[in-house]
Structure formats: C-alpha cells, structure tokens
Design an enzyme around this catalytic site. Structure first.
Site, mmCIF file in Angstrom:
data_model
loop_
_atom_site.group_PDB
_atom_site.id
_atom_site.type_symbol
_atom_site.label_atom_id
_atom_site.label_comp_id
_atom_site.label_asym_id
_atom_site.label_seq_id
_atom_site.Cartn_x
_atom_site.Cartn_y
_atom_site.Cartn_z
ATOM 1 C CG ASP A 265 62.647 -25.029 66.338
ATOM 2 O OD1 ASP A 265 61.429 -24.822 66.250
ATOM 3 O OD2 ASP A 265 63.149 -25.852 67.136
ATOM 4 C CG HIS A 266 58.650 -20.702 65.493
ATOM 5 N ND1 HIS A 266 57.385 -21.187 65.222
ATOM 6 C CD2 HIS A 266 58.999 -19.956 64.425
ATOM 7 C CE1 HIS A 266 56.977 -20.725 64.047
ATOM 8 N NE2 HIS A 266 57.942 -19.981 63.539
ATOM 9 C CG HIS A 413 58.368 -28.302 70.878
ATOM 10 N ND1 HIS A 413 59.376 -29.052 71.446
ATOM 11 C CD2 HIS A 413 57.750 -27.678 71.918
ATOM 12 C CE1 HIS A 413 59.360 -28.890 72.749
ATOM 13 N NE2 HIS A 413 58.396 -28.059 73.060
ATOM 14 C CG HIS A 414 56.876 -24.695 66.058
ATOM 15 N ND1 HIS A 414 56.403 -23.525 66.572
ATOM 16 C CD2 HIS A 414 56.105 -25.676 66.603
ATOM 17 C CE1 HIS A 414 55.381 -23.767 67.385
ATOM 18 N NE2 HIS A 414 55.189 -25.073 67.429
ATOM 19 C CD GLN A 415 62.680 -29.327 65.879
ATOM 20 O OE1 GLN A 415 62.481 -30.502 65.636
ATOM 21 N NE2 GLN A 415 62.376 -28.787 67.039
#
Ligand SMILES: Cc1cc2nc3c(=O)[nH]c(=O)nc-3n(C[C@H](O)[C@H](O)[C@H](O)COP(=O)(O)OP(=O)(O)OC[C@H]3O[C@@H](n4cnc5c(N)ncnc54)[C@H](O)[C@@H]3O)c2cc1C
Length: 475
Positions: A265-266, A413-415
């Site tokens: 993730d980010h 929120h970038h899983q």
C-alpha cells in the site's frame, strides 16, 4: 461477477454487451447515500454502512497502531468512496512488470480510450484559492508545474484529474454498470462466502442472499471483490498456501502460495497547517484538488513521493485545532514493504488478518520522512506562510519528524498485490487474469497488480477491468 466496484462494474458491462448472461453479486447496497454523489462529502462515508471499515493488525513499525482501511461496500465499490483522482501511473511501472500485454505501449492507448469512452476524466477545477496558493508555493520551492501528470511524466505539481460529471461523482457503476442493470441480474446484499468446484473447475459460488445461504451455478466466475476480499474468498474456498489452509481446517483445492501475500500500500502522513486567513469551504467541490510527485533521492526510476493537498485540516482523532486550515498530506508511493491478508477462521464472519507491514522497509520510511519535511518547506513559501499566515500545527515546530512519521502514517487507500499476476511460483493469476491451476475462474481487480503503480490505483483497477473483459470476450 463478484463485486460491483471499480473493476467489476467494467467487466460486467463489457460481458453484457458481448451477449453473456451476467449475474452481479454485490455485498453492499444501492448507492442512495447523497454523500456518495457530492464530491465535497466523501469523508462522511467512512465508518458508515458503505464502508467495510476494516483494520490492520497492529503495525510494528508504525507505533503498534491498527490502521483503518476504508473500502467501499456499495454499488460502485471503493470508487463510490474515493477522492476520484485519476492517475495512470508511470510508464516504468507497467514496463517493470515484464508481462505480455501490459507494457506502457499496450496500456497507454487503452487509458486514452477509457478516459473518453464511457467514463469522464476532467481537470479538478476551478481551484479553491488555497489550492492555487499551494501550486504557487510548490513552484517557489522549485517543483516544476506539470500540466498533466497522465502524460507519461509524473514529476511536478499538478491539478488532479478526476472522474466527475455535472458536479457529481461519476464512478464505473454509474458509467458502465447502471446503464445496463436491466440487462443483467444484479443482487445487492449478496455476500459471497466461497467458490464451488467440480475437481479443478469452478462451477459457481456459495452466497448469502438477503441472509439466506444459496448455491449459484456459473460457467465462469469473475472475482472482482478488491485487494482485501478477493484473496479472502479464494482462501475460504481452499485456494491458497496449503499449510495455512490445513491449519484452519480447510480442504485444499489448489496450493497457490501467493494468495493473500505481497500485500502492499501507499502511505500518508498528515502535515496540517492553521491559517490566520480563513479557508472558506467551497460547497460541492472536492476538498483535494492538487497533488505533486517528487523524487526524494537520486537514482530512482519513478518519483517515490506524492503529497496530496486538502483545503481542510485532516486531523486524526487524537489531534485538535481550529476548524479551518489546510493539509499537505505527505505521501510515499514506492513501497518495498510487503505484508499479507490471512484468515483467522473459515467463515466470512471471522476477522481478516490484514498486515500492511507498514514502514517495515527502511526505504519506505525514509521516503515518507523526506516527504513530510518537503511539505513543511512548501508551507514556509510566501504564497502560504505570507498570504494565508500558514503555520504548521502537525507536526508542530520542534517535533521529531522521524518519530512523528511512525506515529501518524496512515493508508493512502491503495492496497494491491494479493492475487499477483505473473508466471512465477508466487503468481496467482496468469497475464490473462485466469487463476493458475483452476478452470473457469478469473480475478479482475486491484489485487492482481504485481507491484503498485506510482500514484492512485483507481485508474489501474479500471484498466484491469477492461483488460479482463478483452481477454474474456476477445474484443
Ligand atoms: C477512501 C478511499 C479513497 C481513495 N481515493 C482514491 C483516489 O482518489 N483515486 C484513486 O485512483 N484511487 C483511490 N482509492 C483507491 C481506489 O478506489 C481503489 O484502488 C479501487 O477502487 C479498487 O478497485 P477494485 O475494483 O479492486 O475494488 P473495489 O472498488 O473496492 O470493489 C470491490 C467490490 O467488491 C465487493 N465485495 C467485497 N467482498 C465481497 C463479497 N464477499 N461478496 C460480494 N461482494 C463483495 C465490495 O463491496 C466492492 O463493491 C481510494 C480508496 C478509498 C477506500
């Protein structure tokens, strides 16, 4: 089709157009909440009925905290909750995957088509005055002004591109799914428990429909439940690391060690400013409009940081301060840390064990620290410190930034990555998105990204949906 999110809505639409009989199973409900449609109100959706409201396990390298992971549980999926920002990513991201059909030369024309076909991608304008000042401050701090970060060059400060139509959120459910809803069977409140098999062929799903467990048959199942739920459905179905499944008492259908691994993730860390001039909210406009990409050190193939700018103070629950201000959310977008999604038990009611391994890789930590320091520097530029009287509230002057980052890192929120696409032993799907070793099963969502792209992940998820549809229909 399992999941009516960013990618699932696309696949469903393209299959309907190709003449297939499609049943779309979505665990969430209709998108009737007005906060979904008003771009200024997305923050209200967190912890509500449209949020799966997931949490990580305690994150050892992020001060032992459990991080909230909002995910969309509604028609439209996470594209119903997100900030609508549209970033294709860097050419090196796609070329770096080394997968046939997924190089930048392959995907660039697809993005160009997606952005003009059913979806609408527009500049996030007019800018709020404080967002314009942030752009000016970035330029004063030496960042180039980038007129379009989707051109193949990310570096510099840009006005975001967003999926908005007529002042309202325009997600893939609105653009792709909803217009053909009458031509497919759509079940909301449909929680898929697991897959059904005949040998190694997938024959359908076991799904709770309105609270009643039912078995549905299908020639083909497309899992588009997202990077956290798609691996969970596979694991509950006996598809995953054999030893892990047996330990939970699950029968092993396919020993695929990569299922639920490679989670990454980010991360963001909030840099929040109070102002002496009031930052008056703009009703109906998104609270974030500007972002920038920057390389914190030499020798990187892509920018490692992407701060995102909000016209409001993005206080964490433990923070306090005046109601107006702005935030430069420092962002790390080239994670080396790898975590996992595991089951704690065989039922969908059993908690998912989600471990981002946040900040476990030193490079991730150093990038986020550098990004926080740069956000503080941008805040000192005359366009912000002078014109708005901006003063950093978090981290306050004198704070140990390194310790602050461990204490405040949150998801961007970038899983992705948990059903990794590829050909090696850890790959879950092949480059045409079919699950290795099984027939009649495709995964089409952000879980297949082998390595996260540089930037927000909605556009890549939509791309995955279009690619899956192309592979399945031959169009
Ligand atoms: C708060 C937030 C802000 C974000 N901001 C941005 C942004 O501005 N720009 C950007 O590019 N990206 C953003 N993202 C990320 C982006 O939205 C996601 O990467 C993208 O939506 C992922 O698409 P997907 O199709 O993989 O999954 P999703 O869109 O999450 O879709 C999965 C769907 O499957 C359903 N589902 C799950 N489990 C089951 C089950 N067992 N049975 C039936 N249905 C199920 C879910 O309810 C959901 O509708 C954000 C995400 C969040 C949560």
């Amino acid at each position: 089709m399992v999941g009516a999110g960013s990618a699932g809505s696309v696949v469903a639409r393209r299959l309907v157009d190709a003449g297939a009989a499609v049943t779309l199973l979505e665990a969430g409900g209709e998108d009737v909440n007005p906060a979904i449609h008003d771009p200024a109100r997305a923050g209200e959706l967190w912890h509500g009925p449209e949020d799966w409201d997931l949490y990580t396990v305690p994150q050892e390298h992020a001060a032992g905290r459990r991080l909230h992971l909002p995910r969309g549980r509604v028609l439209g999926g996470s594209h119903a909750l997100n900030a609508m920002i549209w970033v294709r990513g860097a050419p090196a991201d796609y070329d770096g995957w080394g997968l046939p059909g997924w190089t930048w030369a392959d995907v660039e024309p697809m993005f160009a088509r997606i952005e003009k076909d059913l979806l609408e991608v527009v500049p996030n304008e007019p800018l709020h005055p404080v967002q314009q000042s942030i752009v000016d401050a970035c330029v004063a701090a030496g960042l180039p002004l980038n007129p379009d970060c989707n051109s193949g060059t990310l570096d510099g400060v840009s006005v975001e591109r967003i999926t908005l139509r007529g002042g309202r959120r325009f997600n893939t459910w609105h653009a792709y799914g909803s217009p053909v809803a009458a031509r497919m069977t759509v079940h909301t409140g449909a929680l898929v428990h697991r897959l059904r098999f005949s040998g190694s062929r997938v024959t359908g799903v076991v799904v709770s429909l309105g609270g009643v467990l039912q078995e549905l048959s299908a020639d083909l199942v497309v899992l588009a439940a997202g990077a956290l739920a798609s691996p969970a459905i596979l694991l509950r179905s006996g598809v995953g690391p054999a030893d892990e499944l047996r330990a939970l008492g699950l029968d092993v259908v396919a020993d695929l060690p990569g299922v639920g691994r490679n989670l990454h993730d980010h991360l963001l860390s909030p840099v929040i400013f109070s102002t002496t001039r009031e930052v008056v909210p703009a009703p109906g406009r998104p609270v974030t409009q500007v972002h920038w990409f920057w390389r914190s050190r030499d020798g990187l193939a892509v920018p490692d940081t992407q701060p995102i700018c909000f016209s409001v103070p993005m206080y964490e629950p433990w923070m306090s301060g005046p109601p107006t201000g702005f935030s430069l959310m420092a962002g790390m977008v080239t994670p080396e840390s790898r975590g996992s999604v595991k089951l704690s038990g065989p039922s969908p009611d059993d908690e998912l064990l989600i471990d981002l391994a946040a900040l476990s890789a030193p490079a991730d930590f150093e990038s986020l620290v550098a990004s926080v320091q740069q956000c503080l520097e941008v805040g000192r530029a005359p366009a912000l410190a002078g014109e708005w009287g901006a003063r950093p509230r978090y981290p306050a002057p004198g704070t140990d930034v390194r310790e602050y980052v461990r204490r405040t890192a949150i998801t961007y929120h970038h899983q992705v990555g948990t059903c990794r696409m590829g050909t090696g032993p850890d790959a879950v799907v092949d480059p045409r998105l079919a699950v290795h070793g099984l027939d009649g099963l495709v995964v089409a969502d952000a879980s297949v990204l082998p390595r996260v792209t540089t930037g927000n992940t909605n556009a890549p998820a939509v791309l995955v949906g279009e690619q899956a549809a192309r592979f399945l229909t031959g169009n």
